[in-house]
Motif scaffolding. Structure first.
Motif, PDB file in Angstrom:
ATOM      1  N   LEU A 127      37.811   6.637  50.838  1.00 14.96           N
ATOM      2  CA  LEU A 127      37.502   5.892  51.958  1.00 14.96           C
ATOM      3  C   LEU A 127      38.664   5.028  52.525  1.00 14.96           C
ATOM      4  O   LEU A 127      39.613   5.051  51.616  1.00 14.96           O
ATOM      5  N   CYS A 129      40.255   2.014  52.860  1.00 18.68           N
ATOM      6  CA  CYS A 129      40.030   0.694  52.480  1.00 18.68           C
ATOM      7  C   CYS A 129      41.375   0.209  51.731  1.00 18.68           C
ATOM      8  O   CYS A 129      42.095   1.186  51.162  1.00 18.68           O
ATOM      9  N   GLU A 131      42.301  -1.214  49.231  1.00 13.60           N
ATOM     10  CA  GLU A 131      42.228  -0.835  47.531  1.00 13.60           C
ATOM     11  C   GLU A 131      42.879   0.463  47.441  1.00 13.60           C
ATOM     12  O   GLU A 131      43.875   0.747  46.663  1.00 13.60           O
ATOM     13  N   ASP A 132      42.103   1.439  47.969  1.00 13.73           N
ATOM     14  CA  ASP A 132      42.365   3.051  47.759  1.00 13.73           C
ATOM     15  C   ASP A 132      43.718   3.407  48.359  1.00 13.73           C
ATOM     16  O   ASP A 132      44.698   4.193  47.553  1.00 13.73           O
ATOM     17  N   ARG A 135      46.448   1.906  46.272  1.00 20.78           N
ATOM     18  CA  ARG A 135      46.621   2.628  44.889  1.00 20.78           C
ATOM     19  C   ARG A 135      47.087   3.983  44.728  1.00 20.78           C
ATOM     20  O   ARG A 135      48.045   4.457  44.115  1.00 20.78           O
TER      21      ARG A 135
ATOM     22  N   ALA B 133      32.386   1.410  48.901  1.00 20.27           N
ATOM     23  CA  ALA B 133      33.319   0.511  48.043  1.00 20.27           C
ATOM     24  C   ALA B 133      34.553   1.395  47.673  1.00 20.27           C
ATOM     25  O   ALA B 133      34.540   2.666  47.960  1.00 20.27           O
ATOM     26  N   PRO B 134      35.630   0.530  47.056  1.00 15.47           N
ATOM     27  CA  PRO B 134      36.837   1.437  46.753  1.00 15.47           C
ATOM     28  C   PRO B 134      36.448   2.316  45.784  1.00 15.47           C
ATOM     29  O   PRO B 134      35.402   2.246  44.906  1.00 15.47           O
ATOM     30  N   ALA B 135      37.285   3.604  45.519  1.00 17.26           N
ATOM     31  CA  ALA B 135      37.161   4.746  44.578  1.00 17.26           C
ATOM     32  C   ALA B 135      37.349   4.196  43.258  1.00 17.26           C
ATOM     33  O   ALA B 135      36.685   4.798  42.348  1.00 17.26           O
TER      34      ALA B 135
END
Lengths: 287, 311
Positions: A127, A129, A131-132, A135, B133-135
């Motif tokens: 997705l 976003c 955060e991903d 990371r 949501a994040p993975a």
């Protein structure tokens, strides 16, 4: 090649195929935390997409040396074509010619739909976003993003090769935070695969879709209308834009982020114009 | 210094194992186990570890009685493990047990002059399961959507009262542990009961990413933070990820993909349905750094160990 050698090759291939099937049937294969299944990606998805890449769209790539061999980078590409075949062709290009699995950041819609969301995760995508993205970049992955989103892929045929607005520049923030280079990527050819000459907004809203296109062949020919037109494609990877010279605090400075976003957008628009001239007619090889 | 540890939820599998591990430590003076029901006798459950010198007190956590136990025994460490997901009683009774029970316990801790460490078992379910949501969830991830469902909502409310307690008693070391789905030979949870079905119903078109934590690793982490200061919120999960389809194949169970309304008809709650659709993976690096230790079992090994006894 001599006869026995050929036979050994065949039996080795058969043994390998059996081992592959055994691993799949017993569930004995590894996926990463995002759901990326490298074996399935290499041996099933890419294999199925490659004929489309080579023989249908006859994709040519330029500037592949700008893609780092094994470190993190963010590929920023234009988005077009009504259905995201440009994402899939980008995936094949980077797999076959740079030996990298590109981790694309996709829309929420992809992950809400059955089958599609699951396949996207198997293919290494996730997705869109922060955060991903952060990371993946921290782990040294090659991340791909289409900042135009639905505005780009769903634009009418009359606006082809005109870059749309680039979201909020979240991708620039992520790149600065990770200190990885941004590689502007220009894709020519995807605009012509499903020329969108109309829209069915009411029906699209009912189905919860961002748009429902009318093309010269869809919906008139039903499923046959989903066969993409065989346009000629060029994919160019431009000069990397370094972000490691910025401070990490710059990632949160909107002025820096907007300026860099605009710079990338202008570079890509220029490259698109030049590549379009270079390619010539979209269907010249065929008609 | 003396160590008097109070363990709640001691009649359930993990509570029992943690109490037994603490009782085996000579540095711990007293282990007081409380629960609403007495622990089952060892004859009924042969593999259950002996409670050792754990003193059992039958207390209903929803009543203020636990305060008397804490003051009578000069308890300095409280290990709160009684968060339950089970459908044993009615939903409202479970909620009252989880939420009101925690509030009563923390109220008692707040007034106590001896308590100086509180460890609370929570769950990664607080992050929910969602396509938006994040993975991978880290401890700082805000849930994408507010949780409206039973067990998840309980855990969110429990954590909120723990945060309030930590604010009012900053001198007490407060540790919140968010556990991934527990897996192992002795675990009895909705998820282990799911994998015991002859045919596994799944949501058509979805293959969720699952992550477990082996019960041995869970007990080790709990027993350790009960004896050392590790303030904060930590995810507890094994390395690695399995897809539900991989789990089914490893278990040798056929799957039956059905549209999600049909699963609801089969008795799955909405939070279980979301979990079986979108799965959940967390980042457990913070705890690994804090403890300087990684779980012994990865997700696949934990699942195989669970299967080894169920076959």
């Amino acid at each position: 090649m001599s006869e026995p050698g050929a036979r050994r090759d065949t039996s080795e291939a058969a043994a390998e195929l059996l081992a592959f099937l055994r691993r799949r049937i017993s569930g004995d294969y590894e996926i990463d935390e995002f759901g990326f299944d490298p074996e399935f990606h290499d041996r099933v998805m890419i294999e199925l997409l490659r004929p489309l890449y080579r023989h249908w769209f006859r994709v040519e790539t330029l500037g592949m040396a700008n893609v780092p061999a094994d470190s993190g980078a963010l590929v920023v590409a234009n988005h077009s074509g009504t259905l995201p075949l440009d994402a899939l062709m980008l995936q094949v290009a980077l797999h076959d010619e740079a030996d990298r699995a590109v981790r694309l950041l996709g829309a929420h819609l992809v992950y809400q739909l059955p089958v599609l969301g699951h396949l996207a995760r198997k293919g290494g995508h996730t997705l869109a976003c922060p955060e991903d993205a952060d990371r993946l970049l921290r782990k040294g992955e090659l991340v791909g993003v289409f900042p135009e989103g639905f505005k780009g892929i769903g634009k009418p045929f009359s606006e082809r090769y005109r870059l749309q607005r680039f979201g909020r520049g979240g991708f620039v923030t992520s790149a600065i935070r990770a200190g990885v280079p941004i590689i502007p990527c220009s894709i020519v050819g995807a605009e012509e695969i499903y020329p969108k000459i109309g829209d069915m907004p009411m029906l699209a809203r009912m189905l919860g879709l961002p748009y429902l296109p009318i093309t010269p062949f869809f919906p008139w020919l039903g499923l046959f209308g989903l066969v993409p037109l065989p346009s000629k494609w060029l994919i160019e990877f431009g000069e990397p834009i370094r972000t490691d010279e910025y401070d990490t605090e710059d990632a949160d400075d909107p002025a820096v982020v907007f300026e860099l976003t605009d710079h990338i957008r202008e570079t890509m628009q220029q490259r698109l114009n030049e590549l379009r001239v270079r390619r010539g007619l979209a269907f010249s090889g065929i008609f | 210094m003396t160590h008097n540890v109070l363990v709640t939820g001691v009649s359930r599998h993990i509570g029992r194992r943690v109490a037994s591990a603490l009782a085996a430590d000579p540095d711990v003076d007293r282990v007081i186990g409380v629960d609403t029901v007495p622990p089952s006798s060892p004859s009924r459950e042969d593999d259950a570890p002996p409670l050792g010198r754990t003193e059992f007190v039958r207390v209903d956590l929803r009543s203020p009685d636990v305060a008397r136990v804490i003051s009578a025994a000069d308890v300095d460490t409280v290990v709160h493990l009684s968060l339950v997901s089970g459908p044993a009683k009615s939903r409202s009774a479970v909620k009252e047990h989880n939420v009101i029970g925690t509030m009563q316990l923390l109220a008692a801790c707040q007034r106590s002059e001896t308590v100086r460490r509180v460890v609370v078992r929570s769950t990664t379910a607080v992050y929910g399961s969602s396509p938006n949501a994040p993975a991978v969830f880290s401890e700082d991830t805000e849930p994408a959507e507010a949780s409206h469902h039973g067990y998840e909502k309980d855990a969110v409310e429990v954590e909120a009262s723990v945060r309030g307690f930590a604010r009012r008693r900053p001198d007490v070391v407060t540790t919140t542990l968010r556990f991934a789905a527990l897996m192992g030979p002795g675990v009895d949870s909705p998820l282990t009961r799911y994998f015991a079905r002859p045919v596994l119903p799944t949501v058509f078109g979805f293959d969720p990413r699952l992550q477990f934590v082996h019960e041995d690793d869970a007990v080790e982490v709990l027993a350790r933070v009960a004896r050392e200061d590790h303030p904060g919120v930590f995810n507890v999960a094994a390395d690695g990820v399995l897809l539900l389809s991989q789990c089914a194949r490893r278990a040798g169970r056929p799957v039956l993909p059905v549209p999600s309304p049909a699963l609801r008809f089969l008795g799955f709650s909405s939070e279980q349905l979301a979990f079986l659709t979108h799965g959940r993976v967390v980042d457990a690096a913070r705890l690994a750094v804090e403890l300087g230790h990684r779980p012994k079992y990865d997700t696949a090994a934990a699942f195989d160990d669970f299967l080894a006894v169920r076959r």
